[in-house]
Write a protein that holds these residues in place. Structure first.
Motif, PDB file in Angstrom:
ATOM      1  N   TRP A  51       7.750   4.691  -3.927  1.00 12.20           N
ATOM      2  CA  TRP A  51       6.841   2.718  -3.288  1.00 12.20           C
ATOM      3  C   TRP A  51       7.069   1.939  -4.990  1.00 12.20           C
ATOM      4  O   TRP A  51       7.551   1.407  -5.343  1.00 12.20           O
TER       5      TRP A  51
ATOM      6  N   SER B 205      -3.463   3.254   0.221  1.00  9.63           N
ATOM      7  CA  SER B 205      -2.041   4.424   0.754  1.00  9.63           C
ATOM      8  C   SER B 205      -1.551   3.163   0.870  1.00  9.63           C
ATOM      9  O   SER B 205      -1.317   2.169  -0.632  1.00  9.63           O
ATOM     10  N   THR B 206       0.207   2.997   0.468  1.00  7.16           N
ATOM     11  CA  THR B 206       1.021   2.529  -0.239  1.00  7.16           C
ATOM     12  C   THR B 206       0.799   0.867  -0.098  1.00  7.16           C
ATOM     13  O   THR B 206       0.814  -0.356  -0.180  1.00  7.16           O
ATOM     14  N   SER B 207       1.147   0.899   2.190  1.00  7.59           N
ATOM     15  CA  SER B 207       1.029  -0.844   2.371  1.00  7.59           C
ATOM     16  C   SER B 207      -0.670  -1.840   1.911  1.00  7.59           C
ATOM     17  O   SER B 207      -0.475  -2.645   1.776  1.00  7.59           O
ATOM     18  N   LYS B 208      -1.888  -1.253   1.984  1.00  7.62           N
ATOM     19  CA  LYS B 208      -3.013  -1.463   1.212  1.00  7.62           C
ATOM     20  C   LYS B 208      -3.041  -2.383  -0.155  1.00  7.62           C
ATOM     21  O   LYS B 208      -3.004  -2.649  -0.495  1.00  7.62           O
TER      22      LYS B 208
ATOM     23  N   GLU C 199       0.382  -2.846  -1.691  1.00  8.98           N
ATOM     24  CA  GLU C 199       0.839  -3.787  -1.462  1.00  8.98           C
ATOM     25  C   GLU C 199      -0.474  -5.584  -1.604  1.00  8.98           C
ATOM     26  O   GLU C 199       0.176  -6.094  -2.063  1.00  8.98           O
TER      27      GLU C 199
END
Length: 215
Positions: A62, A130-133, A135
């Motif tokens: 990611w 996390s990756t979503s957070k 981003e």
């Protein structure tokens, strides 16, 4: 003056290690390996000079994708080890080779001034999001800033005033820091030992005392 500035930049050091692979969620269907990322720097690019987080291979994938997109193809990014469909959690050689490749990727990334200006790299290296957070935070879609996410990394409790308690304590808690069973892979835990480091850098203590409480 310019010569002095050049000398100051030459004295700046960014050291990053990828080590201590561990099996997380230790069952047949959901097990994966994550790695400890240690960063120690005196660079002006990092407000937090010492940090330790854990990341898994998919998060490295990611990160490279985000760095490539954000740099708009202005530079050739370092490579990460390719995905191996036959990768085994029980194969020490495969794990060691992947770990070395991931470290080489980060070592090259932190030497690029362009990449050092990317918030995703800082969040990856020094937060537990996390990756979503990560981003969402990098895009300014969270109530906490990149600096706050980095500052609260490594702390278990937050004693800030008003809504900071709720926002930081929930938003800075990442699934990358799972408290599930951990199995250390001793066969490849041969990384060079480093001195015990103070994760609460003195330059951050004044700011953190206003936001968070250490455990």
């Amino acid at each position: 003056m310019s010569e002095e500035n050049d000398n100051a930049e030459d004295r700046q050091v960014i050291s990053v290690w990828v080590r201590d692979p561990r099996i997380q969620n230790n069952d047949f269907w959901h097990a994966y390996i994550d790695y400890e990322i240690c960063l120690h720097s005196n660079s002006v690019h990092f407000t937090k000079k010492i940090s330790i987080v854990r990341r898994r291979y998919s998060e490295f994938v990611w990160l490279r994708q985000k760095l490539q997109a954000n740099s708009q193809l202005m530079l050739k990014l370092p490579e990460i080890p390719p995905k191996n469909p036959f990768f085994s959690l029980n194969n020490a050689q495969q794990i060691t080779e992947r770990m070395k490749g991931l470290q080489k990727f980060l070592e090259q990334a932190v030497q690029s001034p362009v990449l050092l200006s990317d918030s995703c790299l800082h969040l990856f290296l020094q937060s537990r999001l996390s990756t979503s957070k990560m981003e969402a935070c990098a895009a300014g879609r969270t109530r906490y800033t990149v600096a706050q996410a980095v500052q609260c990394s490594g702390l278990r409790r937050f004693h800030s005033e008003e809504d900071l308690t709720k926002n930081l304590s929930t938003s800075c808690d990442s699934d990358s820091d799972s408290q599930g069973p951990k199995l250390q892979i001793k066969a490849i835990n041969k990384a060079a030992s480093t001195p015990s480091l103070n994760l609460m850098g003195t330059s951050q203590e004044g700011i953190l005392s206003c936001l968070c409480g250490s455990t």
